[in-house]
Design a protein around this motif. Structure first.
Motif, PDB file in Angstrom:
ATOM      1  N   ALA A  41       0.436  -1.283   0.273  1.00 39.79           N
ATOM      2  CA  ALA A  41       0.071  -0.417  -0.047  1.00 39.79           C
ATOM      3  C   ALA A  41       1.112   1.306   0.018  1.00 39.79           C
ATOM      4  O   ALA A  41       0.301   2.504  -0.654  1.00 39.79           O
ATOM      5  CB  ALA A  41      -1.405   0.139   1.273  1.00 39.79           C
ATOM      6  N   ASN A  42       1.989   1.094   0.731  1.00 34.70           N
ATOM      7  CA  ASN A  42       2.880   2.031   0.848  1.00 34.70           C
ATOM      8  C   ASN A  42       4.569   1.767  -0.415  1.00 34.70           C
ATOM      9  O   ASN A  42       5.327   1.540   0.353  1.00 34.70           O
ATOM     10  CB  ASN A  42       3.083   2.465   1.600  1.00 34.70           C
ATOM     11  CG  ASN A  42       3.345   3.788   2.595  1.00 34.70           C
ATOM     12  OD1 ASN A  42       3.603   5.009   1.392  1.00 34.70           O
ATOM     13  ND2 ASN A  42       4.261   4.961   3.218  1.00 34.70           N
ATOM     14  N   ILE A  44       6.460   3.563  -2.063  1.00 31.63           N
ATOM     15  CA  ILE A  44       7.085   4.466  -2.208  1.00 31.63           C
ATOM     16  C   ILE A  44       8.413   4.472  -0.513  1.00 31.63           C
ATOM     17  O   ILE A  44       9.515   4.180  -0.685  1.00 31.63           O
ATOM     18  CB  ILE A  44       7.299   5.480  -1.980  1.00 31.63           C
ATOM     19  CG1 ILE A  44       6.501   6.358  -3.572  1.00 31.63           C
ATOM     20  CG2 ILE A  44       8.412   6.873  -1.948  1.00 31.63           C
ATOM     21  CD1 ILE A  44       5.885   7.925  -3.562  1.00 31.63           C
ATOM     22  N   ASP A 103      10.233  10.071  -1.895  1.00 33.63           N
ATOM     23  CA  ASP A 103       9.087  10.574  -0.294  1.00 33.63           C
ATOM     24  C   ASP A 103       9.228  11.676  -0.246  1.00 33.63           C
ATOM     25  O   ASP A 103       8.080  12.170  -0.105  1.00 33.63           O
ATOM     26  CB  ASP A 103      10.075   9.111   0.576  1.00 33.63           C
ATOM     27  CG  ASP A 103       9.262   9.464   1.996  1.00 33.63           C
ATOM     28  OD1 ASP A 103       8.177   9.188   2.031  1.00 33.63           O
ATOM     29  OD2 ASP A 103       9.936   9.482   2.842  1.00 33.63           O
ATOM     30  N   PHE A 105       9.766  14.452  -2.951  1.00 32.20           N
ATOM     31  CA  PHE A 105       9.662  15.210  -4.257  1.00 32.20           C
ATOM     32  C   PHE A 105      10.694  15.957  -4.021  1.00 32.20           C
ATOM     33  O   PHE A 105       9.569  17.204  -4.403  1.00 32.20           O
ATOM     34  CB  PHE A 105       7.986  14.999  -4.107  1.00 32.20           C
ATOM     35  CG  PHE A 105       8.257  15.679  -5.416  1.00 32.20           C
ATOM     36  CD1 PHE A 105       8.032  14.764  -6.486  1.00 32.20           C
ATOM     37  CD2 PHE A 105       7.160  16.722  -6.173  1.00 32.20           C
ATOM     38  CE1 PHE A 105       7.535  14.246  -8.249  1.00 32.20           C
ATOM     39  CE2 PHE A 105       7.392  17.178  -7.761  1.00 32.20           C
ATOM     40  CZ  PHE A 105       7.457  16.298  -8.610  1.00 32.20           C
TER      41      PHE A 105
ATOM     42  N   ASP B  84      -5.743  -2.365   0.750  1.00 33.70           N
ATOM     43  CA  ASP B  84      -4.657  -0.906   1.233  1.00 33.70           C
ATOM     44  C   ASP B  84      -4.993  -1.062   2.889  1.00 33.70           C
ATOM     45  O   ASP B  84      -4.264  -1.128   4.033  1.00 33.70           O
ATOM     46  CB  ASP B  84      -4.240   0.194   0.537  1.00 33.70           C
ATOM     47  CG  ASP B  84      -3.543   0.541  -0.796  1.00 33.70           C
ATOM     48  OD1 ASP B  84      -3.690  -0.616  -1.311  1.00 33.70           O
ATOM     49  OD2 ASP B  84      -4.335   0.976  -0.966  1.00 33.70           O
ATOM     50  N   TRP B 151       1.637   8.629   7.320  1.00 34.50           N
ATOM     51  CA  TRP B 151       1.184   8.503   6.312  1.00 34.50           C
ATOM     52  C   TRP B 151      -0.533   8.572   6.718  1.00 34.50           C
ATOM     53  O   TRP B 151      -0.670   8.911   7.657  1.00 34.50           O
ATOM     54  CB  TRP B 151       1.309   6.486   5.915  1.00 34.50           C
ATOM     55  CG  TRP B 151       1.768   6.123   6.778  1.00 34.50           C
ATOM     56  CD1 TRP B 151       2.390   5.261   7.392  1.00 34.50           C
ATOM     57  CD2 TRP B 151       0.113   4.964   7.142  1.00 34.50           C
ATOM     58  NE1 TRP B 151       2.470   4.157   8.295  1.00 34.50           N
ATOM     59  CE2 TRP B 151       0.710   3.602   8.136  1.00 34.50           C
ATOM     60  CE3 TRP B 151      -1.184   5.068   7.162  1.00 34.50           C
ATOM     61  CZ2 TRP B 151      -0.548   3.145   8.940  1.00 34.50           C
ATOM     62  CZ3 TRP B 151      -1.531   3.762   7.733  1.00 34.50           C
ATOM     63  CH2 TRP B 151      -1.245   3.082   8.109  1.00 34.50           C
ATOM     64  N   ARG B 291       3.969  17.409   6.945  1.00 36.98           N
ATOM     65  CA  ARG B 291       3.526  16.452   5.882  1.00 36.98           C
ATOM     66  C   ARG B 291       3.029  15.220   6.229  1.00 36.98           C
ATOM     67  O   ARG B 291       3.306  14.497   7.000  1.00 36.98           O
ATOM     68  CB  ARG B 291       4.093  17.114   4.608  1.00 36.98           C
ATOM     69  CG  ARG B 291       4.103  18.715   4.975  1.00 36.98           C
ATOM     70  CD  ARG B 291       5.135  19.092   3.311  1.00 36.98           C
ATOM     71  NE  ARG B 291       5.838  18.128   3.153  1.00 36.98           N
ATOM     72  CZ  ARG B 291       6.529  17.740   1.868  1.00 36.98           C
ATOM     73  NH1 ARG B 291       5.583  18.032   0.685  1.00 36.98           N
ATOM     74  NH2 ARG B 291       7.166  16.842   1.528  1.00 36.98           N
ATOM     75  N   ARG B 293       1.539  11.176   4.175  1.00 29.46           N
ATOM     76  CA  ARG B 293       1.213  10.428   2.156  1.00 29.46           C
ATOM     77  C   ARG B 293       0.157   9.892   2.439  1.00 29.46           C
ATOM     78  O   ARG B 293      -0.101   9.238   3.603  1.00 29.46           O
ATOM     79  CB  ARG B 293       2.175   9.389   1.646  1.00 29.46           C
ATOM     80  CG  ARG B 293       1.619   8.993   0.948  1.00 29.46           C
ATOM     81  CD  ARG B 293       2.791   7.965   0.134  1.00 29.46           C
ATOM     82  NE  ARG B 293       3.948   9.355  -0.698  1.00 29.46           N
ATOM     83  CZ  ARG B 293       4.994   9.140  -0.283  1.00 29.46           C
ATOM     84  NH1 ARG B 293       5.443   8.718   0.654  1.00 29.46           N
ATOM     85  NH2 ARG B 293       5.613  10.374  -0.521  1.00 29.46           N
ATOM     86  N   ILE B 295      -2.229   7.786   1.247  1.00 35.32           N
ATOM     87  CA  ILE B 295      -2.067   6.025   1.095  1.00 35.32           C
ATOM     88  C   ILE B 295      -2.636   6.081  -0.148  1.00 35.32           C
ATOM     89  O   ILE B 295      -3.791   6.350  -0.573  1.00 35.32           O
ATOM     90  CB  ILE B 295      -2.833   4.474   1.798  1.00 35.32           C
ATOM     91  CG1 ILE B 295      -1.031   4.706   2.766  1.00 35.32           C
ATOM     92  CG2 ILE B 295      -2.412   3.600   1.186  1.00 35.32           C
ATOM     93  CD1 ILE B 295      -0.061   4.166   2.593  1.00 35.32           C
ATOM     94  N   ASP B 297      -1.802   8.314  -2.587  1.00 35.77           N
ATOM     95  CA  ASP B 297      -0.976   9.395  -3.489  1.00 35.77           C
ATOM     96  C   ASP B 297       0.599   9.558  -3.412  1.00 35.77           C
ATOM     97  O   ASP B 297       0.864   8.266  -3.038  1.00 35.77           O
ATOM     98  CB  ASP B 297      -0.985  10.844  -2.688  1.00 35.77           C
ATOM     99  CG  ASP B 297      -3.052  11.324  -2.520  1.00 35.77           C
ATOM    100  OD1 ASP B 297      -3.598  10.528  -3.336  1.00 35.77           O
ATOM    101  OD2 ASP B 297      -3.363  11.268  -1.770  1.00 35.77           O
ATOM    102  N   PHE B 298       0.954  10.253  -4.483  1.00 39.38           N
ATOM    103  CA  PHE B 298       2.526  10.189  -4.424  1.00 39.38           C
ATOM    104  C   PHE B 298       2.530  11.544  -4.212  1.00 39.38           C
ATOM    105  O   PHE B 298       3.886  10.856  -3.423  1.00 39.38           O
ATOM    106  CB  PHE B 298       3.079  10.799  -6.435  1.00 39.38           C
ATOM    107  CG  PHE B 298       4.135  10.432  -6.005  1.00 39.38           C
ATOM    108  CD1 PHE B 298       5.005   9.692  -6.766  1.00 39.38           C
ATOM    109  CD2 PHE B 298       4.545  12.122  -6.988  1.00 39.38           C
ATOM    110  CE1 PHE B 298       6.546  10.213  -6.167  1.00 39.38           C
ATOM    111  CE2 PHE B 298       5.966  12.095  -7.254  1.00 39.38           C
ATOM    112  CZ  PHE B 298       7.169  11.400  -6.718  1.00 39.38           C
ATOM    113  N   LEU B 299       2.618  12.589  -4.230  1.00 39.04           N
ATOM    114  CA  LEU B 299       2.895  13.870  -3.219  1.00 39.04           C
ATOM    115  C   LEU B 299       2.035  13.972  -2.389  1.00 39.04           C
ATOM    116  O   LEU B 299       0.887  13.221  -1.892  1.00 39.04           O
ATOM    117  CB  LEU B 299       2.554  15.184  -4.014  1.00 39.04           C
ATOM    118  CG  LEU B 299       3.075  15.095  -5.614  1.00 39.04           C
ATOM    119  CD1 LEU B 299       2.666  16.554  -6.174  1.00 39.04           C
ATOM    120  CD2 LEU B 299       4.484  15.498  -5.513  1.00 39.04           C
ATOM    121  N   ARG B 300       2.780  14.063  -1.639  1.00 35.37           N
ATOM    122  CA  ARG B 300       2.631  14.445   0.182  1.00 35.37           C
ATOM    123  C   ARG B 300       1.597  15.688   0.555  1.00 35.37           C
ATOM    124  O   ARG B 300       1.282  16.712   0.050  1.00 35.37           O
ATOM    125  CB  ARG B 300       3.954  14.614   1.374  1.00 35.37           C
ATOM    126  CG  ARG B 300       4.925  13.484   1.632  1.00 35.37           C
ATOM    127  CD  ARG B 300       5.406  13.748   2.489  1.00 35.37           C
ATOM    128  NE  ARG B 300       6.623  12.136   2.910  1.00 35.37           N
ATOM    129  CZ  ARG B 300       6.485  12.018   3.604  1.00 35.37           C
ATOM    130  NH1 ARG B 300       6.395  12.196   4.703  1.00 35.37           N
ATOM    131  NH2 ARG B 300       7.540  11.049   4.266  1.00 35.37           N
TER     132      ARG B 300
END
Lengths: 229, 326
Positions: A41-42, A44, A103, A105, B84, B151, B291, B293, B295, B297-300
C-alpha cells in the motif's frame, strides 16, 4: 598487472558477469515489484527501505571478501570487491534518490531540516558522504595517482561508513530491532577479523581442515593483488 | 445519538453523493451481487471465498453493519481502497511488519468475546459481543486516519460513540481517565509471544476525550465486520489522534482516577506522548509531522491540526501547551 592463462580469463569473465547479475538482481526484482503492485500500500516507503537494505547488504558482502580470501584463499572473491563496493554505492545512491525524489519530491526545506535535525538521517547522510570519495577513487588511475599506500588508507573509510549505515538502520526502527541487530552482529564479526593478527585466520583454518584446504590457502597467497587489507 | 456538527467548509452530504446512488450501492451490496463482490474482495485479500464468507457469517452483527446509516461529520475525501486498509497495518500482536497482521492473524478467532467495563463506575459491566452493541446505534462514519509514521487513510468505520457504552456503566465523579486494554491471546497472536511491546497493549484517554461524540467504538469497516488485522471484533477509533491511540481488539475499559500508562509511551516516552493529538507543528523526534502521504497518493499533503477535526475538538485542549502535552 596479472597475467591470465586462457582458462583463468574465462573464469574471470564468468565471475565478473556473475557478479553483475547477482548484484543487479535485487534492483530488477524491486522494479518488478514496483510495477506489479508487489510493494504494498505504501510502495515509496517500501522501495526506499529495500534499496537501503540492499546497499547495506552489499556493503557487508564487500567487507566479507578479504576475510574470505584470508580464510579460504578465495582470491577470485577478493577480485570482486571493487564491483561489489560500487554496486553497494549504487544502491545507496538509489536509496537516497528515492527518499529525495519520490518520498519528499524534492521538497528541499524538509530534506534539509531532516538532514540537520533527524539524527538517523544525519547519520545515514554521513555514511553516504564517506562513500563518495571511495566510489570516485575506485579506478586504477586513482590508485596510481594517490599511490597505493595512501589509497588504502583512504579506503579504510568504508569501516566508519558501514558502521554509520548500521546505526542509521537501527535508529529508524520503532520497536523490532531484530534486523539491525543481525546487521550489527555481522559487521562486528567482519570488523573483528581485521583485528586478528596476520596469519591467525589462515592458521585457524589450516588446523581445522585437512591438508587440502590449507594448501589451497597457502598457494593462493602469492597471487594476491595489493589491497587485501 | 446523532451527531450534527457540520463544518461549514465541508459540502453537505447531499452535495457529494446523490441519494439514489448510495441507496443503490447499499442494495447492490446486500443483494446477490454482493456475494460476487465479497468473493472478489476476499480473493484480493488472499482469503479463499469460503473463509471470507464464514468470517462474515460468524459475526452476528454482519447484517446490522451492512445496513448501518451514515453519520458523523461529512468528509468529501476519496476513500482509501479496502485492500490497502486491510493489508498495511500496525498491529504488533501479529508482528512488526506492515504485512504481518494480514499474514499472521488467520488463527485469531475473536468470538465469543468478553468485554469488561470496571473501575470508577457505579455499575461495572461484563458484556458479550452482542450485548456491547445496541444495533440501532450503529452508524457508518467516514474518518481520516493519520498514523504517527506520517501516512494516512480515509476509512468508513461502522460503530457507535464510546460515550454510549460509558454511560451504561454510570461513571463516578472520581473517574478522570479511561484506560483500554487489548486481548492477550499469545496462542492466537504470534507477536505476543515476543517482547516487542509490554503486553497487553494499553491505551488511554482523558474522560472528556472518551466522551466526545467523535470517539467511536468500531465493529466494522467498509460495511463489513472488522477483519482480524484491523482489530476484530471491536476497536477504538479516535480520529484526531495518531493511529496508535485507536487501540484494537479491546477487552477491557477501566475508568480511573489517574492518567493510565499507555504502551507506546511506556516503550518510548520521548517519542510517543499520552495525548498524541495530530499536530503538524510538533514533530516526532525522528521525523517531521508537517506533511503526510495519503496512501495511494504520490505527493505528500499538509497535515491538518487535529487531523482536520479542529473545530470539533480544539476546545478540549484550550489553554494547554500542546508542545508540552504532545
Amino acid at each position: 598487472m596479472i597475467r591470465f592463462t586462457s582458462s583463468s580469463i574465462d573464469r574471470e569473465v564468468l565471475a565478473r558477469v556473475g557478479t553483475v547479475l547477482l548484484c543487479g538482481a535485487p534492483l530488477v526484482w524491486q522494479v518488478v515489484l514496483l510495477f506489479s503492485g508487489g510493494l504494498g500500500a505504501n510502495p515509496i516507503e517500501a522501495l526506499t527501505r529495500n534499496l537501503g537494505e540492499w546497499g547495506l547488504i552489499l556493503l557487508l558482502v564487500g567487507l566479507s571478501l578479504s576475510p574470505l580470501r584470508r580464510a579460504f584463499g578465495w582470491t577470485m572473491a577478493l577480485r570482486r570487491r571493487r564491483m561489489v563496493g560500487l554496486f553497494a554505492f549504487f544502491y545507496i545512491c538509489l536509496h537516497l534518490l528515492s527518499y529525495v525524489g519520490l518520498d519528499q519530491f524534492f521538497h528541499w526545506p524538509t530534506i534539509w531540516a531532516d538532514i540537520i535535525k533527524r539524527i538517523y538521517i544525519t547519520v545515514g547522510f554521513g555514511a553516504f558522504l564517506l562513500l563518495v570519495p571511495l566510489a570516485v577513487t575506485s579506478t586504477h588511475r586513482w590508485v596510481k595517482r594517490l599511490t597505493y599506500r595512501r589509497w588504502k588508507v583512504l579506503h579504510r573509510l568504508v569501516y566508519p561508513a558501514a558502521l554509520l549505515g548500521v546505526v542509521h538502520y537501527w535508529l529508524m526502527v520503532k520497536a523490532d530491532i531484530t534486523e539491525p541487530v543481525i546487521f550489527a552482529g555481522i559487521l562486528a564479526a567482519l570488523l573483528g577479523t581485521r583485528l586478528l593478527p596476520k596469519g591467525s585466520l589462515e592458521h585457524w583454518l589450516s588446523n581445522r581442515t585437512t591438508g587440502a584446504g590449507a594448501r589451497v590457502s597457502r598457494r593462493s597467497r602469492p597471487l594476491n593483488r595489493p589491497g587485501s587489507a | 445519538m446523532l451527531i450534527k456538527i457540520r463544518n461549514p467548509r465541508h459540502p453537505r452530504e447531499n452535495a457529494v453523493t446523490p441519494k439514489a446512488l448510495y441507496l443503490n450501492r447499499r442494495r447492490f451490496l446486500t443483494g446477490t451481487a454482493g456475494v460476487a463482490l465479497g468473493v472478489t474482495l476476499g480473493a484480493r485479500l488472499g482469503l479463499t471465498p469460503g473463509t471470507a464468507r464464514a468470517a462474515a457469517l460468524a459475526n452476528p452483527l454482519a447484517d446490522a453493519i451492512a445496513q448501518a446509516p451514515k453519520g458523523g461529520p461529512v468528509l468529501s475525501e476519496e476513500v482509501t481502497p479496502k485492500g490497502d486498509a486491510t493489508s498495511y497495518n500496525n498491529f504488533y500482536e501479529f508482528g512488526a511488519d506492515k504485512g504481518d497482521p494480514e499474514r499472521n492473524s488467520g488463527d485469531f478467532h475473536p468470538l465469543p468475546w468478553t468485554f469488561t467495563i470496571d473501575g470508577e463506575v457505579e455499575k461495572p459491566l461484563t458484556l458479550g459481543f452482542e450485548d456491547l452493541v445496541s444495533v440501532d446505534a450503529l452508524e457508518e462514519r467516514l474518518y481520516r486516519l493519520r498514523c504517527v509514521e506520517a501516512w494516512s487513510m480515509v476509512i468508513p468505520w461502522t460503530g457507535f460513540s464510546l460515550s454510549r457504552l460509558i454511560d451504561r456503566a454510570k461513571p463516578l465523579s472520581s473517574a478522570k481517565y479511561v484506560a483500554f486494554e487489548t486481548v492477550v491471546r499469545p496462542g492466537e497472536m504470534p507477536g505476543q509471544r515476543t517482547g516487542l511491546l509490554d503486553w497487553p497493549y494499553r491505551e488511554g484517554l482523558r474522560l472528556d476525550e472518551a466522551m466526545h461524540p467523535l470517539t467511536l467504538m468500531a465493529v466494522g469497516m467498509y460495511g463489513e465486520p472488522l477483519p482480524n488485522q484491523n482489530g476484530a471484533p471491536v476497536r477504538l477509533v479516535v480520529p484526531w489522534k495518531y493511529g496508535f491511540k485507536s487501540i484494537k481488539s479491546v477487552v477491557r475499559i477501566s475508568l480511573v482516577k489517574e492518567q493510565p500508562p499507555t504502551s507506546w509511551n511506556m516503550a518510548n516516552a520521548r517519542e510517543y506522548g499520552f495525548y498524541s493529538n495530530v499536530n503538524p507543528q510538533v514533530d516526532h523526534p525522528r521525523w517531521s509531522q508537517a506533511r503526510e502521504r495519503r496512501i495511494g497518493d504520490f505527493l505528500r499533503r499538509d497535515t491538518m491540526m487535529f487531523n482536520g477535526y479542529e473545530d470539533e475538538v480544539a476546545s478540549l485542549y484550550s489553554g494547554m501547551d500542546l508542545r508540552k502535552f504532545y
